[in-house]
Scaffold this active site. Structure first.
Site, mmCIF file in Angstrom:
data_model
loop_
_atom_site.group_PDB
_atom_site.id
_atom_site.type_symbol
_atom_site.label_atom_id
_atom_site.label_comp_id
_atom_site.label_asym_id
_atom_site.label_seq_id
_atom_site.Cartn_x
_atom_site.Cartn_y
_atom_site.Cartn_z
ATOM 1 N N ARG A 35 0.838 -1.185 0.000
ATOM 2 C CA ARG A 35 0.000 0.000 0.000
ATOM 3 C C ARG A 35 0.881 1.245 0.000
ATOM 4 O O ARG A 35 1.952 1.256 0.626
ATOM 5 C CB ARG A 35 -0.841 -0.047 1.275
ATOM 6 C CG ARG A 35 -1.790 1.104 1.508
ATOM 7 C CD ARG A 35 -2.993 0.979 0.659
ATOM 8 N NE ARG A 35 -4.119 1.762 1.132
ATOM 9 C CZ ARG A 35 -5.181 1.995 0.364
ATOM 10 N NH1 ARG A 35 -5.260 1.526 -0.872
ATOM 11 N NH2 ARG A 35 -6.198 2.683 0.829
ATOM 12 N N THR A 71 -9.804 0.738 -9.622
ATOM 13 C CA THR A 71 -8.855 -0.325 -9.285
ATOM 14 C C THR A 71 -8.975 -1.504 -10.232
ATOM 15 O O THR A 71 -9.849 -1.524 -11.078
ATOM 16 C CB THR A 71 -9.097 -0.809 -7.825
ATOM 17 O OG1 THR A 71 -9.043 0.278 -6.982
ATOM 18 C CG2 THR A 71 -8.182 -1.867 -7.357
ATOM 19 N N THR A 95 -4.023 -0.684 -7.454
ATOM 20 C CA THR A 95 -4.811 0.512 -7.755
ATOM 21 C C THR A 95 -3.954 1.760 -7.844
ATOM 22 O O THR A 95 -2.820 1.773 -7.362
ATOM 23 C CB THR A 95 -5.855 0.702 -6.627
ATOM 24 O OG1 THR A 95 -6.769 1.731 -6.996
ATOM 25 C CG2 THR A 95 -5.209 1.088 -5.314
ATOM 26 N N GLU A 146 -6.114 4.330 -6.996
ATOM 27 C CA GLU A 146 -7.258 4.917 -6.294
ATOM 28 C C GLU A 146 -8.337 5.363 -7.276
ATOM 29 O O GLU A 146 -9.008 4.515 -7.815
ATOM 30 C CB GLU A 146 -6.832 6.054 -5.367
ATOM 31 C CG GLU A 146 -7.650 6.194 -4.086
ATOM 32 C CD GLU A 146 -9.160 6.162 -4.175
ATOM 33 O OE1 GLU A 146 -9.727 5.068 -3.987
ATOM 34 O OE2 GLU A 146 -9.780 7.220 -4.361
ATOM 35 N N GLU A 149 -3.941 8.035 -3.492
ATOM 36 C CA GLU A 149 -4.361 7.149 -2.394
ATOM 37 C C GLU A 149 -4.551 7.888 -1.062
ATOM 38 O O GLU A 149 -5.292 7.419 -0.195
ATOM 39 C CB GLU A 149 -3.331 6.029 -2.231
ATOM 40 C CG GLU A 149 -3.937 4.699 -1.833
ATOM 41 C CD GLU A 149 -4.768 4.085 -2.951
ATOM 42 O OE1 GLU A 149 -5.924 3.762 -2.689
ATOM 43 O OE2 GLU A 149 -4.251 3.957 -4.071
ATOM 44 N N SER A 154 -7.796 0.715 3.417
ATOM 45 C CA SER A 154 -8.248 0.254 2.102
ATOM 46 C C SER A 154 -9.468 -0.649 2.240
ATOM 47 O O SER A 154 -9.837 -1.062 3.342
ATOM 48 C CB SER A 154 -7.113 -0.526 1.441
ATOM 49 O OG SER A 154 -7.575 -1.181 0.282
ATOM 50 N N SER A 155 -10.061 -0.960 1.094
ATOM 51 C CA SER A 155 -11.156 -1.942 1.038
ATOM 52 C C SER A 155 -10.769 -3.153 0.208
ATOM 53 O O SER A 155 -11.596 -4.041 -0.013
ATOM 54 C CB SER A 155 -12.388 -1.311 0.407
ATOM 55 O OG SER A 155 -12.782 -0.197 1.133
ATOM 56 N N GLY A 189 -13.405 -1.450 -6.961
ATOM 57 C CA GLY A 189 -14.648 -0.750 -6.644
ATOM 58 C C GLY A 189 -14.675 -0.001 -5.332
ATOM 59 O O GLY A 189 -15.744 0.151 -4.741
HETATM 60 N N1 GLU Z 1 -8.479 3.173 -2.841
HETATM 61 C C1 GLU Z 1 -9.359 2.071 -2.784
HETATM 62 C C2 GLU Z 1 -9.021 1.144 -1.661
HETATM 63 O O1 GLU Z 1 -7.913 0.972 -1.341
HETATM 64 C C3 GLU Z 1 -9.265 1.258 -4.007
HETATM 65 C C4 GLU Z 1 -9.566 2.075 -5.149
HETATM 66 C C5 GLU Z 1 -10.923 1.854 -5.588
HETATM 67 O O2 GLU Z 1 -11.249 0.727 -5.945
HETATM 68 O O3 GLU Z 1 -11.634 2.838 -5.589
HETATM 69 O O4 GLU Z 1 -9.866 0.572 -1.100
#
Ligand code: GLU
Length: 589
Positions: free
Chosen positions: A102, A403, A421, A423, A442, A464-465, A485
């Site tokens: 990350r 992503t 990603t 972001e 990010e 993050s997700s 997403g």
């Molecule tokens: N920044 C997002 C995350 O780390 C991922 C980017 C996205 O899919 O919007 O969760």
């Protein structure tokens, strides 16, 4: 270099000659067979992975090859200007390890970075700025994965991507739609505008796009290794682009404060995965600083107490939404970088805690907003973290949804699930001049105002997700899944698992089903065409309601199923994101 000089210098990099014949990529979203398998959203990327597998490379080699190629064909979603999370299953040792690469906040980063007057700044202004850029982790991640678990060099695995960047690829409708969405942001930065726009407008579908600058960057890595990115001229170019963003005349964006030391000091982290069980499966996912693994596990633990199989589909889906809502209330309140915050992870993962959360669900009626629970009594160990001084807030961040995710397995049964990603679509919008890649934004994944565990701090990784996940049954891999997403990544992975395990759909059906994303916001996100459907109306009878701004696709998942007969089925999107590409080494059962 003055902005005016850029178009001339770059004009040779963009070839509009439709007569030039690029390889014809015919996409297959599902493929079954034996040997290695790959699923990505890009045909050239899947082909790159397959070519590496066919040359004897393992899943790690092939994953890096696919990722590097995605950096060429999907430069608005991912690339060396960003970061990611990789879950690796080593078949021989029956071991899973995760690699966090990350982006981190530069050492100069301050908690009020996005709220200089105590008030959160406008999200889009924050995105298109040098300040949004975190120290990129992708190249370090690729290096560390290859170094420890791969069998090939950068030179070997980057070769397919260099070829695509050099020969070019044809823009599809999806690429064009993303460029259109970004016309305003890209116009701020001539190096980006020149590459992806013509007269301020997105290049048309069918355009052959080459990126010799990115090919050169990959060649630098091939010969100079990881150091060629984190030190020397390339590092200086990144620092310059962040600290003095190369903007168009009359434009001003907020600069960042990144140093060469920030790049030189960047480290990835090998982390133990998050493990949970669900109806006979063992799920292995990404730990903090991604909230993906913990949130999916909590939601599944909540769902496990319902006999979903025996219910009508709409009732089971109502419960899926309610479980997601509760898990998100906790995710939004507690989770952040574990090197900065003592999150009550053991409590959130406990089955007993899930049972308490389950009691809050009304099987006949939707809640409209869930409060975070109290996981602290469920930590059940001596290292109970201190409770935060103030009651946790549970807010859903404004975040964009982009992503890419890829899945690869090899003939020996090793598996890589990899989400990475920059972001937002098009990241910060800043292309590093002369190097052909876009820098991430990010840092906008931090909460802009506190108190909150996920506020900005120097050296911290924003929450993050991303949710690369591998599921096992009886000790053997059953399937792997992941998606892009933003925060909808979590619901896409959760819903696909629920569709597959609880609703009994095969993986292609589970993945293609309409996505319903409940994240404890104001209303549930849905995709075009869902509102008004019989399925939607059935859920409305439980009081569920939809975000009517829901006009976008949700996610672009990729999966591999490891069938009981020893065959593999690679599964990509059948409709979304211009259809994905699934390939196996040897087709057929
Ligand atoms: N920044 C997002 C995350 O780390 C991922 C980017 C996205 O899919 O919007 O969760």
């Amino acid at each position: 270099m003055t902005p005016n000089a850029l178009p001339q210098r770059l004009s040779s990099t963009i070839i509009l000659a439709l007569a030039f014949s690029a390889p014809a990529w015919a996409k297959t979203p599902v493929a079954s067979g034996t040997g290695g398998a790959v699923a990505t959203i890009s045909e050239p990327a899947s082909q790159a992975a397959l070519s590496i597998l066919n040359k004897g490379g393992n899943a790690v080699d092939a994953a890096v090859a696919a990722a590097a190629t995605l950096g060429v064909t999907d430069p608005f979603s991912c690339g060396v200007g960003g970061g990611g999370f990789m879950v690796i299953y080593l078949a021989k040792e029956k071991r899973v390890i995760t690699l966090d690469h990350r982006e981190v906040a530069p050492a100069s980063f301050q908690p009020d970075a996005f709220a200089p007057d105590g008030k959160a700044m406008d999200f889009d202004t924050a995105v298109a700025s040098g300040m949004a850029v975190g120290v990129p982790g992708t190249v370090r991640g690729w290096h560390d994965a290859l170094d420890r678990y791969g069998t090939m060099s950068f030179k070997q695995v980057l070769a397919p991507a260099i070829k695509v960047a050099t020969d070019g690829f044809r823009l599809n409708d999806n690429f064009v739609a993303l460029a259109k969405e970004n016309e305003k942001k890209f116009a701020l930065f001539p190096e980006t505008a020149t590459r992806y726009l013509k007269d301020g407008k997105a290049l048309p579908a069918g355009t052959l796009l080459r990126n010799p600058d990115l090919a050169r960057t990959y060649r630098l890595l091939s010969s100079g290794g990881v150091k060629a990115f984190y030190s020397g001229k390339l590092a200086q170019a990144i620092v310059d682009a962040v600290n003095q963003p190369p903007v168009a005349a009359g434009v001003s964006v907020r600069p960042g404060r990144m140093s060469l030391g920030d790049l030189a000091n960047y480290e990835s982290r090998w982390r133990q995965p998050v493990r949970s069980t669900y109806r006979g499966y063992e799920l292995v996912g990404m730990p903090l600083p991604s909230s993906g693994g913990v949130t999916i596990a909590e939601a599944l633990n909540i769902l496990e107490g319902f006999d979903l199989h025996a219910m009508p589909r709409e009732k089971a889906e109502h419960l899926y939404m309610e479980a997601a809502r509760l898990a998100f209330a906790d995710r939004n309140a507690y989770l952040a970088d574990p090197e900065y915050v003592e999150a009550p992870v053991a409590g959130l993962l406990s089955k007993e805690y899930a049972a308490r959360r389950r009691e809050l669900i009304d099987p006949t009626q939707a809640h409209h907003h869930a409060q975070p629970g109290d996981p602290y009594p469920f930590q059940r160990d001596l290292s109970v973290p201190l409770r935060p001084a103030s009651a946790p807030q549970s807010k859903l961040l404004s975040e964009s949804a982009h992503t890419t995710h890829l899945a690869v397995s090899d003939k020996d049964g090793n598996i890589v699930a990899y989400t990475f990603t920059i972001e937002s679509w098009g990241g910060s919008g800043i292309t590093v001049p002369g190097y052909g890649f876009i820098l991430n934004n990010e840092m906008t994944d931090f909460d802009f105002t506190g108190p909150h565990p996920n506020v900005p701090e120097a050296g911290k990784r924003p929450r993050s997700s991303m949710s690369p996940t591998i599921a096992f049954r009886n000790g053997k891999p059953a399937f792997t899944i992941g998606s892009p997403g933003g925060a909808t990544i979590i619901t896409t992975v959760l819903q696909t698992i629920f569709n597959h395990i609880d609703l009994g759909m095969d993986m292609p059906a589970a993945l293609n089903a309409p996505r319903i994303s409940e994240r404890n916001g104001l209303a549930t996100s849905i995709e075009p065409g869902f509102a008004g459907s019989a399925q939607a109306r059935a859920l409305e009878r439980f009081g569920q309601h939809w975000d009517d701004a829901g006009v976008e696709e949700i996610g672009a998942a990729n999966a591999i199923v490891f069938n009981p007969d020893g065959t593999v089925t690679a599964v990509s999107e059948g409709k979304r994101h211009g259809v994905g590409s699934a390939l196996v080494q040897k087709r057929g059962h």
